[in-house]
Motif scaffolding. Structure first.
Motif, PDB file in Angstrom:
ATOM      1  N   ASP A   1      -5.965 -39.934 -26.586  1.00  0.00           N
ATOM      2  CA  ASP A   1      -5.246 -38.683 -26.832  1.00  0.00           C
ATOM      3  C   ASP A   1      -5.248 -37.786 -25.604  1.00  0.00           C
ATOM      4  O   ASP A   1      -4.228 -37.161 -25.270  1.00  0.00           O
ATOM      5  CB  ASP A   1      -5.877 -37.947 -28.019  1.00  0.00           C
ATOM      6  N   GLN A   2      -6.384 -37.710 -24.906  1.00  0.00           N
ATOM      7  CA  GLN A   2      -6.453 -36.885 -23.700  1.00  0.00           C
ATOM      8  C   GLN A   2      -5.536 -37.437 -22.612  1.00  0.00           C
ATOM      9  O   GLN A   2      -4.810 -36.678 -21.946  1.00  0.00           O
ATOM     10  CB  GLN A   2      -7.892 -36.834 -23.191  1.00  0.00           C
TER      11      GLN A   2
ATOM     12  N   ARG B   1      -2.908 -39.250 -23.024  1.00  0.00           N
ATOM     13  CA  ARG B   1      -1.506 -39.049 -23.434  1.00  0.00           C
ATOM     14  C   ARG B   1      -1.045 -37.626 -23.128  1.00  0.00           C
ATOM     15  O   ARG B   1       0.045 -37.419 -22.588  1.00  0.00           O
ATOM     16  CB  ARG B   1      -1.359 -39.343 -24.928  1.00  0.00           C
ATOM     17  N   ARG B   2      -1.865 -36.630 -23.447  1.00  0.00           N
ATOM     18  CA  ARG B   2      -1.505 -35.246 -23.158  1.00  0.00           C
ATOM     19  C   ARG B   2      -1.373 -35.012 -21.657  1.00  0.00           C
ATOM     20  O   ARG B   2      -0.466 -34.315 -21.198  1.00  0.00           O
ATOM     21  CB  ARG B   2      -2.553 -34.288 -23.736  1.00  0.00           C
TER      22      ARG B   2
ATOM     23  N   GLU C   1       1.924 -36.565 -20.454  1.00  0.00           N
ATOM     24  CA  GLU C   1       3.075 -35.724 -20.803  1.00  0.00           C
ATOM     25  C   GLU C   1       3.144 -34.502 -19.896  1.00  0.00           C
ATOM     26  O   GLU C   1       4.242 -34.090 -19.465  1.00  0.00           O
ATOM     27  CB  GLU C   1       2.979 -35.295 -22.261  1.00  0.00           C
TER      28      GLU C   1
ATOM     29  N   ASP D   1      -7.310 -32.581 -19.643  1.00  0.00           N
ATOM     30  CA  ASP D   1      -6.895 -31.920 -20.882  1.00  0.00           C
ATOM     31  C   ASP D   1      -7.452 -30.499 -20.942  1.00  0.00           C
ATOM     32  O   ASP D   1      -6.728 -29.556 -21.262  1.00  0.00           O
ATOM     33  CB  ASP D   1      -7.385 -32.738 -22.074  1.00  0.00           C
TER      34      ASP D   1
ATOM     35  N   ALA E   1      -4.153 -29.050 -19.359  1.00  0.00           N
ATOM     36  CA  ALA E   1      -3.187 -28.957 -20.453  1.00  0.00           C
ATOM     37  C   ALA E   1      -3.252 -27.625 -21.181  1.00  0.00           C
ATOM     38  O   ALA E   1      -2.327 -27.284 -21.925  1.00  0.00           O
ATOM     39  CB  ALA E   1      -3.393 -30.104 -21.440  1.00  0.00           C
TER      40      ALA E   1
END
Length: 575
Positions: free
Chosen positions: A22-23, A25-26, A29, A80, A110
């Motif tokens: 998840d980290q 992926r963020r 992006e 992140d 992020a």
């Protein structure tokens, strides 16, 4: 071309491993929104490692990140949150200084930090402070949760050697806690280790015995491979209070070292776990008694090594090498006189044969008729006591307090969402202390009920302790076993010095409860001790057919009455 790196980390092995995905992926992006491309070779991760200073040594990904940073392998670093890099205030300051000095590397997070913005230091500083505070709150909540589990009867740590973990689930198959269960195969080894140490065997020999039996070590080595038993690891096993049925919260040597570095006091709490007991209190205490060896690990080749102490400096007397006559002397006083010129030290020696004769005569006096009669009278008085009603009352009080604590714990959990309630926390802490005090009192009462075992008392009333005289300095008894017998019978033997060449003085303390327990093969019922002083004199005859002989005289000491013995036992009981 701009090279972009990504760092991701989660701190606990109980968290979901998909947190790294998840980290990343963020971060991916975020990089795409800035028009940056990603290289898979520049993605650094650390799994189940804390971001505090104690976890930095285990963060392999973070070390590679800093190394590649110094080597100029990337220009942009995306995370992140800033707390993923570190939660430690010192390391955060080092990172900020690195970013200020090395403008070539741009940091983007992020949650809104970009080192190309003019006020990025202010944002980064605020986020660092928040991360540090969150780390403190997390530590507090974890401690509170672990204490709560202990007070509810669960266990919080990996099981010690001799136990296995048993997970407990509710009706919906949700994990609510864990218990330790005795593993009989390894528990048998633990009992053998305690038995060997109780008989005076050194920890080096015990460790060698465990390795010869190919017993798997309780922990892995530093390299992650199978470790072998060492004397220090055997010592840690013997010092673990769980084997006498007590789990000590914050009782490890690591925690004690940390508190010492902080200049704070060790605040450990004992939680009774009688179902996990493997050895008696007497055996556990005997195995952790340093009176049988100066180092606490061993040893010595002679039965009197570590048994006598110097009446001048309190050091342990050493046994000389075999020459004309083996003797005992104080190495500390001898060194002080030879190196410092001290003239007030005890540098006299005493023959081993004379000490052995004196101890036999001392034991014979201590187990004489009048004294033995007085001590047995105190045992008969103990048979009439009955504390079953007090035990039931204390158990009911513990149950009531634990129910109240459980309710307060649930109320605290609900209050976390709205903020901490100081009044509720105060009530919870007060109730918790009451539960702990009541549990300790219950354990003490139950232990007292076990000590007042009728069969044990009857056995000690009937046994003749004079049979111990034949065991003292028996050639068939190994030195380490004989040393343990002497240390238990005589908790203190002090060499006070000499008055002339052949006249010596001693102060001897005797444990009658130990003597009756050893003679009857039962446990010791009392820690009460008595003390007397003796003189030892050598009479030389200067004749080959009639060698010299030893004479022991006891300085008069009043024998204790049953009432005096009972009063001393009550004074010895812990508050």
């Amino acid at each position: 071309m701009t090279q972009l790196a990504i760092y991701a980390r989660y701190s606990c092995d109980k968290q979901n491993e998909t947190s790294l995905e998840d980290q990343i992926r963020r971060c991916t992006e975020l990089a795409q929104r800035h028009g940056l491309s990603i290289s898979k070779d520049l993605i650094y991760t650390d799994a189940a490692v804390s971001g505090t200073d104690k976890g930095d040594a285990l963060r392999e990904g973070y070390r590679r990140l800093r190394q590649d940073w110094d080597n100029g392998k990337f220009d942009v670093l995306v995370v992140d949150e800033f707390s993923r890099l570190s939660r430690d205030g010192v390391e955060q300051a080092v990172l900020q200084k690195r970013l200020e000095k090395s403008r070539r590397v741009r940091l983007i997070t992020a949650d809104g930090v970009d080192t190309q913005d003019p006020d990025w230091q202010l944002r980064l500083g605020f986020q660092g402070l928040i991360a540090q505070q969150e780390s403190r709150k997390l530590s507090y909540r974890v401690d509170r949760g672990m204490v709560g589990q202990l007070e509810r009867g669960y266990m919080i740590a990996p099981p010690a050697f001799g136990y296995r973990l048993q997970r407990i689930f509710d009706g919906n198959q949700n994990h609510i806690g864990s218990h330790w269960v005795i593993d009989e195969e390894n528990a048998s080894i633990v009992r053998q280790v305690f038995d060997k140490r109780a008989k005076g065997e050194s920890m080096h020999k015990i460790a060698a015995w465990l390795n010869q039996k190919n017993v798997a070590c309780s922990r892995k080595g530093r390299d992650g491979q199978e470790a072998h038993w060492r004397p220090a690891r055997v010592k840690n096993m013997l010092e673990n209070a769980i084997y006498k049925g007590i789990f000590v919260w914050r009782g490890s040597s690591t925690y004690a070292k940390k508190m010492k570095e902080l200049g704070d006091e060790v605040q450990s709490v004992e939680y009774p776990r009688p179902e996990l007991r493997l050895v008696s209190d007497e055996v556990w205490t005997r195995c952790n008694n340093r009176s049988v060896s100066r180092s606490g690990y061993g040893g010595g080749q002679h039965a009197l090594t570590g048994v006598l102490t110097c009446g001048c400096c309190g050091a342990t007397l050493a046994v000389s090498a075999v020459k004309r006559c083996r003797s005992l002397y104080c190495p500390v006083c001898s060194d002080a006189r030879s190196s410092l010129g001290a003239t007030d030290r005890l540098t006299s020696t005493i023959a081993v044969a004379g000490v052995q004769f004196m101890l036999i005569q001392a034991l014979e006096r201590f187990i004489s008729g009048p004294f033995l009669h007085a001590f047995r009278q105190s045992l008969r008085q103990r048979l009439t006591s009955d504390n079953s009603a007090e035990i039931e009352e204390c158990a009911a009080r513990v149950k009531k307090l634990k129910n109240a604590q459980e309710r307060l714990s649930c109320m605290l959990a609900d209050a976390d969402a709205e903020g901490d309630d100081e009044t509720l926390q105060k009530r919870y802490k007060e109730t918790r202390q009451q539960v702990i005090a009541s549990q300790q009192q219950l354990a003490k009462l139950q232990a007292g009920a076990q000590v007042l075992d009728t069969a044990t008392v009857e056995a000690q009333l009937q046994v003749d302790p004079r049979k111990l005289l034949s065991k003292l300095f028996d050639a068939n008894v190994a030195p380490h076993e004989l040393r343990t017998i002497l240390a238990r019978l005589f908790p203190m033997v002090v060499f006070e010095g000499k008055e002339g060449r052949y006249f010596s003085k001693f102060r001897v303390r005797f444990a009658p409860g130990v003597a009756l327990g050893m003679a009857s093969g039962t446990s010791c019922l009392t820690q009460q001790e008595v003390e007397a002083r003796f003189t030892l004199q050598y009479i030389p005859l200067n004749k080959k057919e009639k060698p010299g002989y030893w004479v022991v005289q006891a300085l008069e000491q009043p024998l204790p009455t049953p009432e005096a013995i009972q009063q001393q036992e009550e004074c010895l009981e812990p508050a």
